[in-house]
Structure formats: structure tokens, C-alpha cells
Design an enzyme around this catalytic site. Structure first.
Site, PDB file in Angstrom:
ATOM      1  N   GLN A 596       0.810  -1.204   0.000  1.00 16.22           N
ATOM      2  CA  GLN A 596       0.000   0.000   0.000  1.00 16.22           C
ATOM      3  C   GLN A 596       0.848   1.261   0.000  1.00 16.22           C
ATOM      4  O   GLN A 596       0.503   2.261  -0.630  1.00 16.22           O
ATOM      5  CB  GLN A 596      -0.939   0.006   1.206  1.00 16.22           C
ATOM      6  CG  GLN A 596      -1.882   1.189   1.268  1.00 16.22           C
ATOM      7  CD  GLN A 596      -2.831   1.286   0.080  1.00 16.22           C
ATOM      8  OE1 GLN A 596      -3.019   0.317  -0.660  1.00 16.22           O
ATOM      9  NE2 GLN A 596      -3.430   2.442  -0.116  1.00 16.22           N
ATOM     10  N   GLU A 597       1.959   1.227   0.709  1.00 20.14           N
ATOM     11  CA  GLU A 597       2.798   2.420   0.829  1.00 20.14           C
ATOM     12  C   GLU A 597       3.578   2.716  -0.447  1.00 20.14           C
ATOM     13  O   GLU A 597       3.661   3.862  -0.883  1.00 20.14           O
ATOM     14  CB  GLU A 597       3.782   2.256   2.000  1.00 20.14           C
ATOM     15  CG  GLU A 597       3.133   2.328   3.380  1.00 20.14           C
ATOM     16  CD  GLU A 597       2.754   3.748   3.775  1.00 20.14           C
ATOM     17  OE1 GLU A 597       3.172   4.694   3.086  1.00 20.14           O
ATOM     18  OE2 GLU A 597       2.025   3.899   4.783  1.00 20.14           O
ATOM     19  N   SER A 598       4.187   1.700  -1.046  1.00 16.79           N
ATOM     20  CA  SER A 598       5.112   1.939  -2.155  1.00 16.79           C
ATOM     21  C   SER A 598       4.943   0.997  -3.333  1.00 16.79           C
ATOM     22  O   SER A 598       5.646   1.139  -4.332  1.00 16.79           O
ATOM     23  CB  SER A 598       6.553   1.812  -1.657  1.00 16.79           C
ATOM     24  OG  SER A 598       6.816   0.467  -1.273  1.00 16.79           O
TER      25      SER A 598
END
Length: 730
Positions: A596-598
Site C-alpha cells: 500500500q505504501e510503495s
């Protein structure tokens, strides 16, 4: 049939040699030295008879053209043109790419021939990703040779291939050079008004000023809607002061409703420049005759007052809007904006009536569903009589809404608490069937595993009730991985381009195919496989999201496991396992957070300057480096996957330790900050079950972030094994 067989033979021949060709090609692209070119040329000569030579020639032409951009004009033209001709002959399946490269190589030496080659691309049967670029290449070549009329002749019949501001400026230049001044003015106006944030808009403005002098009264006057549209784009692009200047110049020439809107936009620009008090004062003192302009005026008064925290005054303006502009979109937006402001401050006595009014006035709008859910959720949380019926009404009125799954889940929880386990089971099974790969399907699966629910028989009446709700937003379309003729052609061409080390073109071919009759699921899988082989897992994930946007609505059994593992990759598995074990965190959750972050891009940088796989900011990284005793900190450390994973796992464990070991609270803190997460726990209670706490979070971004990460963790568990993520408070 012969062409397809030839392409297949080329691909098979390159299964082993292609990797070497790709390496040589990428080396020449990255560093266009004579030595790297010579190595690629030797490969082409050595494979002249097995078909790989043609792909090598294509790679040579591409590298030469790219190298020539940074050298003297024509420096690599002759070699590139020759290589492109050889490639077109040896690999006819990629003739459009070879012709385009030949045209690029010939532009400075023989503009007429360059234009001819470029137009041959456009004339080839079928659609090509190179059509638009080739058309522009032909026109630029002709313009460079002083043949503006020729450029107009090739551009005008193919104007549909001219995308964006670059194409508009090109056509404008050609028309101007051909002395079609009125038509040129219209083209430059199109660029100026439709793309005000582009670099081409500046050239368009200069050309318009010159044409205005040449044409005098014959210069086509801009439309009022174009002026207003440009102003809105400037404002949203952070250029509010320029918008104000242009609007003030235009207002004397604008009358009626358009003039009213222009005057309102002056105040809107001030609001977006954070001149809140000035915006409120200006807009309050403004009088306009148009209802549409007046509704917008009042909406931004509300927004300005909201920022100034003058909520009573904002409420009075909202009431005025409900009386004067009852059905206007700006009234709906004002109701939601003010309600959201009170929601963030945890003031239900103020936000519930506002959301209720929104739901009543706009029952068919998406925001109406959002507002109805907020009222429904507040009824559930306060255990008001009729909460169950409110949940039923929400899912009945909005079966395709984003909160339909939530409504069904909490109906199940209410029935479960009442001892009606068969009814609860029917609701949970309905969620799993209607909303696969969603947060609430994960929660429903957990409830179905509970002893009493598991042993109960699903209530038949409730089963029929859920089935009769209508189609869910996420379901209904099954994946189709079958490869038809159109898809096969795209896949074969992309594979050849990938063998030649032309990865961007290979991906472009697949994306173009998905937009032009190809099977999105099959093309997404092909793109993701190519990217994964290069170790570019973020590209694989993004490709699947773009080409198969409905994939999360599929059951895992409906797509190959290989597809799901491309969509949910697990590189750095050993680092995740090691850090998870050391910190007492499920490795599946760490993988879910990184996705989700990267999207597993180790070089990712956010707008807030967070970096790397787990998106650590430099200041945080410096602190974590000291605590982890990693030595002298440098920003570059955040781009090192193992170090970044170590920092992210340590930071998440620190958050968990300070938030009752609740994953949902720690994820809230990871996204929105620990101070907010602590405040939300204090507001809503430490004894809420996980799903309840998440639904109470007032920030939509944070709420959805937590649900996505926990959903991702469940998918990782099902794909790679491991236990479920802890459910948090019960």
C-alpha cells in the site's frame, strides 16, 4: 498465419539469446558509448540468420536515435536509419516501430523522406501505439524543411491522433506557417485554454498575441466558458494570483451569468491561496444575479468560515443555501464540508443533522449515500432503537455503495449478539459472496469461523434477502484470460520488443492493446510478468491495476495463482520474515503495508518526501537509524530495501507497543500520526472491536488505508501461508 508463425519462431529463438540481447540493448541505452554500440552491432551480425539479428538492429536504431538527441544533429542518423531498415525487413511484425525510428533518424538529413517513412506508419493496417508519434514526427520534419503546407496536409486528416498540448501547438505552427492564420489562432487558443499548466501554454500565448496583431478584428474572440475554464485550472494548479489577474482583465468584457461566475472565481482564487478572511469578506460583499454563481459564492463562504473555525456563521450560510439553492450541487457540497468539519471534531450533535439533510436532499447522489451512512453509523454506535432497520435501509437504498458491505457486516453482528446465529451466518456469507477481497469479507470469514455461527444453518429468509439486494459494486464481471487474435498480436509484439530491450515500448504496446480491443486481464498478466522478470514489482502491480481495474472483485479461484502473486508480490521475503520474527509482527502485514505504501518500489518518494518501501521520512529515518545502531545516517539508506524494511518494522512495533498492540490503531498512527490515533481511541473507546474503531475514524483516507492494508494481509496469507492478522479489540 505465416506472420504469426514467424513471430513465434522469433520469440522462441530469443528465449535464451534474448536475455543477452536485452542486456546489451539496455547497456547502450544507459551509456551510448562506441564500445556499447559495437557490442550490440556484433550481436546483430552474429544472429543475422536466426531472427534475433533483426531485433538487435531495432535496438541499435533505438539507441542511436536516443544518443543523437544529446549530440550534434544527425550524429547517429545514418547508422540508425540503416539499422531501422534492416529491422523492418527482418521483423515485419514490428515494421511500425522500425519505420518510426527510420523517420526520426532521417529528419535532419532528408526531411521529405523522413515524413514519408513516418506517414507509412500511419498508413499501415490496424492501430499502432506509434501512430500519433509518427504523425507528429512527419509534421515536424516537414516544418523543419520549411514545408508548412505539407505539414498541414498530413495533420488535418489525422487530427484525432494529435493528443495533448504538443499536438495542438504543432498544428498551430503548421497552420500559421501555411498562412491559415484564423485556424492557427483557434489551435493556439485550444492549447492556451485547455492546458494552462503546460509548458506549451506559454508558446500558445505568445503566438496568440502575435496573431491578434496580424488579424486585428478578424482574430477569433475566446469563448467565455474557455476563459472561465482556464481560470479554474489555474486555481486548482496553485496559480490563483495569475487567475485573479486574468479574470480582472476579462470581467469588463464578460456579461450575464459568465461575468457573475468570473467575479466569484476571484474570491475562489483567494480561498485557494489561503487568504481565508479576505476571500470570505470579498464573497460576502459580492452580489450576483445568476443562481449557479450565487450557489458557488455561498459554498466558498462556508469553506472559508470553516477554515476560520467560525462554525455558527458557516451553519447560517448553509441554511441560507438550503433555502435559496435547495437542489444545487454546491449546497450538497456545503452540507458535507461542514458536517465533515464537525465529524473531525467529534461533534455528533452538529454533524448528524447536516449529514441527514444531505441524505434527504440528494438521495441519488454518491455523496447522498456517504451522508446516509454517517447517520446510520452514528445510530449504530449510540445503540439507538431502530439501528438495525437503519442498516437495512442503507443497504436497500444503496446496494452498490462503498458501505453496503459494512452495513451487512454490522447487521450480522447485531443478529449474532441477539443469539440469531443463522441470520448472522446468512449476512456473513452474503458479504463473502458479494464483496470478495474486501476488508469486510475478511471480517465475515472470521465470524463464520466462530463456533456458534459456524454450527448454525444460514437462515433461508435472510439468504434470499441478501440475494435480492441487487448487484454489488465490486462484482458481476468474471475475468477472461483467454487470448483472442487481437490480444495475441499485442502479446507477441510486446514480447519481441521486450527481447530487444525496449521495455517501455513493450509495456506501451500492452497498454495500447487493452484500450483498443484486447483482453485486459490477459494483457495485464503479460505486462506484470515482464515487469516482474526485470525485478520491477511496482510496475507489475500498477500494470494490473490499470489494465484489469476490477481484479479485486474476483474470487482468488477465478484467476491463476500466478496472476495473484504478480498483483501481490513478495520480494524481500527473507527480510520480511526476519524482521517480523524479531519484532513480533506478522510478515504478511509488513508485506501488506509495503504494497500500500510503495507498491514494492524501493525508490518511491511521496509528496511528503517519505522514501523507500515503507515510506520513511528522512527525519524519522535519522532517529530510527540511531535507535537501531545503523551507523551514520544518510538519506540513501532509505532506498536500501533491507534497511528500510528494518526501520519500518521497528517503527510499526513502536506504534503497536504504545497502542495496546492493536493493529488497526497502529496503522491509523502510521498513516495519520500517533497523536490522532491516541485521540481516536480516547474518543471512541478502547473496547471497540476492530471494525467498529475503523469505521469511527473521521478521515476517509486513513479509514480506507487501514482496511486496505488488513485486506492485503489476508490476501498474502492465502497466497503464501501464515496465520491471520490479529483482530484487535473485541
Amino acid at each position: 498465419m505465416k506472420l504469426r508463425a514467424g513471430v513465434l519462431l522469433l520469440w522462441l529463438a530469443g528465449a535464451c539469446a534474448g536475455q543477452t540481447l536485452g542486456v546489451l540493448s539496455k547497456a547502450y541505452q544507459a551509456k551510448p558509448t562506441a564500445a556499447n554500440r559495437a557490442a550490440l552491432a556484433r550481436f546483430a551480425a552474429a544472429h543475422a540468420r536466426d531472427g534475433q539479428g533483426g531485433l538487435a538492429q531495432l535496438a541499435l536504431a533505438y539507441g542511436d536515435v536516443q544518443a543523437a538527441k544529446g549530440a550534434a544533429a544527425g550524429a547517429a542518423g545514418a547508422g540508425a536509419a540503416e539499422a531501422a531498415r534492416k529491422a523492418a525487413k527482418a521483423v515485419p511484425a514490428l515494421a511500425d516501430y522500425a519505420l518510426f525510428l527510420e523517420a526520426q533518424a532521417l529528419r535532419s538529413a532528408d526531411a521529405a523522406l523522413a515524413a514519408e517513412r513516418a506517414m507509412q506508419v500511419v498508413a499501415l493496417p490496424g492501430l499502432s501505439p506509434m501512430d500519433g508519434q509518427a504523425l507528429q514526427s512527419a509534421a515536424w520534419a516537414l516544418l523543419g524543411a520549411g514545408d508548412a503546407e505539407g505539414a498541414v496536409r498530413v495533420l488535418q486528416p489525422n487530427v484525432g491522433l494529435l493528443a495533448g498540448p504538443t499536438g495542438g501547438v504543432l498544428l498551430g505552427r503548421a497552420l500559421r506557417g501555411a498562412q491559415q492564420l484564423g485556424a492557427a489562432a483557434l489551435q493556439f487558443q485550444r492549447v492556451y485554454f485547455e492546458y494552462p499548466l503546460s509548458s506549451e501554454a506559454g508558446e500558445a500565448a505568445t503566438a496568440m498575441a502575435q496573431l491578434r496583431l496580424q488579424l486585428g478584428s478578424g482574430f477569433p474572440p475566446p469563448l467565455a466558458q474557455d476563459i472561465l475554464g482556464r481560470a479554474r485550472k489555474l486555481i486548482s494548479g496553485g496559480l490563483g494570483k495569475r487567475a485573479v489577474q486574468e479574470l480582472n482583465e476579462a470581467i469588463p468584457e464578460l456579461g450575464g451569468p459568465e461575468g457573475d461566475v468570473a467575479r466569484v472565481l476571484v474570491g475562489v482564487a483567494r480561498y485557494f491561496e489561503n487568504e481565508n478572511q479576505a476571500a470570505v469578506n470579498y464573497l460576502r460583499g459580492l452580489r450576483v444575479g445568476s443562481d449557479e454563481a450565487d450557489a458557488e459564492r455561498l459554498y466558498y463562504v462556508v469553506q472559508g468560515l470553516r477554515r476560520l473555525e467560525q462554525f455558527d456563521e458557516a451553519a447560517a450560510v448553509v441554511e441560507e443555501m438550503r433555502g435559496r439553492h435547495k437542489g444545487a450541487e454546491f449546497t450538497m457540497r456545503a452540507l458535507v464540508a461542514l458536517a465533515d468539519a464537525h465529524l473531525v471534531r467529534n461533534e455528533p450533535e452538529r454533524f448528524v443533522p447536516l449529514y441527514g439533510a444531505c441524505a434527504q436532499l440528494f438521495p441519488k447522489e454518491e455523496r447522498g449515500a456517504y451522508c446516509d451512512w454517517k447517520v446510520t453509523w452514528q445510530a449504530y454506535m449510540t445503540q439507538r432503537a431502530g439501528a438495525a432497520r437503519r442498516l437495512e435501509e442503507h443497504v436497500e437504498r444503496f446496494p452498490a455503495s462503498a458501505k453496503a458491505g459494512a452495513a451487512l457486516y454490522f447487521l450480522g453482528r447485531l443478529r449474532e449478539q441477539a443469539g440469531e446465529y443463522g441470520v448472522a451466518r446468512a449476512f456473513y456469507e452474503g458479504i463473502v459472496a458479494r464483496f470478495p477481497n474486501s476488508y469486510y469479507s475478511v471480517q465475515a470469514e472470521m465470524r463464520l469461523a466462530d463456533g456458534k455461527v459456524k454450527q448454525a444453518r444460514a437462515a433461508a429468509v435472510t439468504v434470499q434477502y441478501v440475494r435480492g439486494l441487487g448487484r454489488a459494486a465490486s462484482g458481476g464481471t468474471k475475468p477472461d484470460f483467454a487470448v483472442d487474435a487481437a490480444t495475441r498480436t499485442r502479446v507477441e509484439r510486446a514480447r519481441l520488443l521486450e527481447q530487444a530491450g525496449l521495455s517501455e515500448w513493450a509495456e506501451g504496446e500492452l497498454r495500447f492493446g487493452a484500450k483498443n480491443g484486447g483482453k485486459g486481464a490477459a494483457l495485464a498478466k503479460e505486462l506484470a510478468e515482464m515487469a516482474a522478470r526485470r525485478g520491477q514489482h511496482a510496475t507489475a502491480v500498477r500494470g494490473i491495476k490499470a489494465l484489469a481495474p476490477g481484479y479485486l472483485g474476483w474470487e482468488l479461484s477465478e484467476a491463476p495463482t500466478a496472476f495473484w502473486k504478480l498483483a501481490f508480490p513478495l520480494p524481500y521475503r527473507e527480510a520480511l520474515a526476519a524482521e517480523g520474527a524479531e519484532r513480533g509482527i506478522d510478515p504478511n502485514l509488513l508485506a501488506a503495508l509495503i504494497r500500500q505504501e510503495s507498491e514494492f518500489d524501493p525508490r518511491a518518494v511521496s509528496r511528503a518526501k517519505a522514501m523507500g518501501l515503507t515510506q520513511i521520512r528522512p527525519a524519522t529515518g535519522r532517529d530510527l537509524s540511531r535507535k537501531l545502531k545503523l551507523g551514520r545516517f544518510t538519506v540513501g539508506m532509505l532506498y536500501q530495501p533491507e534497511i528500510n524494511v528494518r526501520m519500518g518494522a521497528y517503527y510499526l512495533r513502536w506504534l503497536l507497543s504504545g497502542l495496546d498492540d492493536r493493529y488497526e490503531a497502529a496503522l491509523a498512527a502510521y498513516n495519520a500520526g500517533k497523536t490522532r490515533a491516541v485521540r481516536w481511541l480516547d474518543w471512541f473507546g478502547h473496547d471497540l472491536e476492530q471494525a467498529e474503531f475503523i469505521e469511527c475514524i473521521p478521515f476517509t483516507e486513513t479509514r480506507e488505508y487501514i482496511q486496505i492494508v488488513l485486506r492485503n494481509a489476508d490476501v498474502y496469507r492465502r497466497l503464501y501461508g501464515g496465520g491471520p492478522v490479529a483482530a484487535g479489540g473485541e
